[in-house]
Design an enzyme around this catalytic site. Structure first.
Site, PDB file in Angstrom:
ATOM      1  N   SER A   1     -33.313  24.565  24.034  1.00 15.97           N
ATOM      2  CA  SER A   1     -32.802  24.274  22.610  1.00 15.97           C
ATOM      3  C   SER A   1     -32.029  23.031  22.438  1.00 15.97           C
ATOM      4  O   SER A   1     -31.686  22.646  21.153  1.00 15.97           O
ATOM      5  CB  SER A   1     -31.843  25.553  22.378  1.00 15.97           C
ATOM      6  OG  SER A   1     -32.449  26.544  21.857  1.00 15.97           O
TER       7      SER A   1
ATOM      8  N   LYS B   1     -22.268  23.072  17.305  1.00 15.80           N
ATOM      9  CA  LYS B   1     -23.240  24.109  17.003  1.00 15.80           C
ATOM     10  C   LYS B   1     -22.333  25.491  16.688  1.00 15.80           C
ATOM     11  O   LYS B   1     -21.450  25.412  17.408  1.00 15.80           O
ATOM     12  CB  LYS B   1     -24.285  24.255  18.216  1.00 15.80           C
ATOM     13  CG  LYS B   1     -25.249  25.453  18.150  1.00 15.80           C
ATOM     14  CD  LYS B   1     -26.320  25.367  19.247  1.00 15.80           C
ATOM     15  CE  LYS B   1     -27.398  26.250  19.085  1.00 15.80           C
ATOM     16  NZ  LYS B   1     -28.201  26.452  20.284  1.00 15.80           N
TER      17      LYS B   1
ATOM     18  N   SER C   1     -33.096  26.065  19.281  1.00 12.89           N
ATOM     19  CA  SER C   1     -32.331  26.549  18.308  1.00 12.89           C
ATOM     20  C   SER C   1     -31.492  25.708  18.006  1.00 12.89           C
ATOM     21  O   SER C   1     -30.495  26.125  16.808  1.00 12.89           O
ATOM     22  CB  SER C   1     -31.650  27.914  19.050  1.00 12.89           C
ATOM     23  OG  SER C   1     -30.921  27.388  20.226  1.00 12.89           O
TER      24      SER C   1
END
Ligand code: GLN
Length: 483
Positions: free
Chosen positions: A175, A76, A151
């Site tokens: 997330s 990420k 997210s």
């Protein structure tokens, strides 16, 4: 090749069925071909990947082994990667090349992983739909008109579309677990302090935690093994031995006490998801688990508390991005105040600005007691509810989300509607508990997740239950059409 899990890749590499270099090339080609539909990557790191793959092959040729040696993954884009853009999904950090590797990145690299790239995400990890990214929304591979969740939407979409077997992600209020639910993956948010936050760009420091996103519990165990552990660089990291997570997968569920909170089934939960949750409970009962109804009476206060605490911490964490110390700087500033205002105004997107304002307001002298302090008290009540529940049960089970993935744009004009979708996930962050989401069926062709919560440091128990469930169900093996 792209259908293989981390566990299968490890076996294939050990048996010399293929090399990490071959696998890496195949996946990079697949990403080039399919990712334009999804937008799941912000940066690709082909050169780094091929170098790491060759190095992993050489280590294996020298007799080394390891479940992650030669395994392709992605990070990420809020994990700092030395010399590589680390954007956090924001214009503010569009040209930021991290000067060092996050501990998670360094640990996984040492274990031999191959970094294919950095995945798309909501700006500064704020969001539940991956629509707040400066680099554009991510599409859900199960239906390209729907969001993948957020997210960590880029990590989730990429793994769900078989562009790679697993990816790192972070979870401040859901997330990891929510995008896992929306894309038919298994995702684990560890206990707060289990995985180092060093080099993980902060959103809300008392809630943020890194963890794995993969297709199976078995793979989450493998990836978590490489991520977890004490880190002297992170003062909130906990010096607790890391168990062998893969060894915990095969325990029997005979007599396991599963608590199902009655509050989970109130209005707001799609009844079709409620039914899938009940089906998963029946499945676990067949495996020997004992079901008990429990209560989490303060759950209804969790969303308002979270949406005060998280923005409060964000407003403080993001103050460093001012165009001087860190981040984007506006063109031709007229004076210092103009420089600050325009750098932050142009560098941050709308959702981030909203959170900074809410947070600064909640922390201001006149409102601190009424909002921030109150929210912290609620946080304690939420934690106490869990402590009481875990006196009676070993695991708490419920839906991961009240609804399946919504259509792109559907909640753009109403941020609070999006916040309400986090109702089942944020309590674990407030309490610091570990939580896992696993695939449990489909509604209108869109995946649905079931969430399991456990006491502190019982990640192994979560992985055990999810693995046993996955040995007896095939939801997690379903593949989105076209991928
Ligand atoms: N949706 C939540 C938020 O926007 C959680 C995000 C996250 O876990 N990073 O704050």
């Amino acid at each position: 090749m792209h259908h293989m899990t981390l566990a299968e890749i490890a076996r294939g590499l050990a048996d010399k069925k293929f090399s990490s270099e071959e696998l890496t090339k195949a996946l990079l080609a697949r990403i080039a071909q399919l990712d334009p539909q999804l937008n799941s990557f912000i940066s690709l790191t082909e050169e780094l990947a091929l170098g790491q793959a060759k190095a992993a092959d050489a280590r294996r040729a020298n007799g080394e082994s390891g479940a992650l040696l030669g395994a392709p993954i992605a990070h990420k884009d809020l994990f700092c990667t030395q010399g590589i853009r680390t954007s956090c999904g924001s214009r503010m950090l569009d040209n930021f090349k991290a000067p060092y590797d996050a501990t998670v990145v360094a640990k996984l690299a040492a274990a031999g992983t191959v970094t294919l790239g950095k995945t798309n995400m909501d700006e500064f990890a704020m969001g539940s739909a991956n629509e707040s990214s400066y680099y554009g929304a991510v599409k859900n591979p199960w239906n390209l008109e729907h969001v993948p969740g957020g997210s960590s939407g880029g990590s989730a979409a990429a793994v769900a579309a078989r562009l790679l077997p697993a990816a790192t992600a972070t979870d401040t209020g859901g997330s990891i677990r929510q995008p896992a639910a929306f894309t038919n993956l298994t995702g684990l948010k560890p206990t707060y302090g289990r995985v180092s936050r060093w080099g993980m760009i902060a959103y809300a420091s008392s809630l943020d935690q890194g963890g794995p996103l993969a297709r199976t519990a078995e793979d989450c165990a493998i990836l978590l093994q490489g991520m977890a552990g004490f880190d002297p660089n992170d003062s909130t990291s906990i010096d607790e031995p890391v168990p062998d997570y893969s060894a915990s997968l095969n325990g029997s569920l005979q007599g396991l006490r599963i608590g199902v909170p009655k509050e989970y089934f109130s209005a707001g939960l799609d009844p079709r998801i409620a039914e899938l949750v009940h089906n998963s409970v029946k499945e676990l009962e067949k495996l020997g688990a004992v079901i008990k109804q429990i209560s989490l009476p303060n759950m209804q206060h969790a969303i308002p508390a979270y949406y005060v605490i998280a923005p409060a911490e964000a407003s403080s964490n993001l103050s460093r991005f001012d165009g001087v110390r860190f981040g984007y700087r506006c063109e031709n500033p007229q004076n210092l105040v103009d420089l600050y205002k325009r750098s932050r105004g142009e560098g941050f997107g709308a959702e981030v600005q909203r959170r900074i304002m809410v947070g600064a307001y909640a922390l201001s002298a006149g409102y601190y007691d009424a909002y921030y302090l109150k929210a912290q008290k609620i946080r304690r009540l939420v934690k106490n509810d869990f402590m009481a529940a875990f006196n009676e049960v070993d695991i708490i089970l419920g839906p991961t989300t009240p609804n399946p993935a919504w259509k792109l744009g559907a909640k753009n004009s109403d941020p609070v509607a999006e916040y309400l979708e986090d109702v089942y996930t944020i309590t674990a962050n407030l309490a610091g508990l570990p939580g896992l989401s696993m695939p449990a069926g489909f509604v209108d062709g869109l995946p649905v997740g079931v969430q399991l919560l456990a006491p502190y440091f019982q990640e192994g128990r979560l992985l055990n239950v999810a693995h046993q469930y996955q040995l007896n169900t095939d939801w997690h093996t379903r593949t989105p059409t076209g991928f």
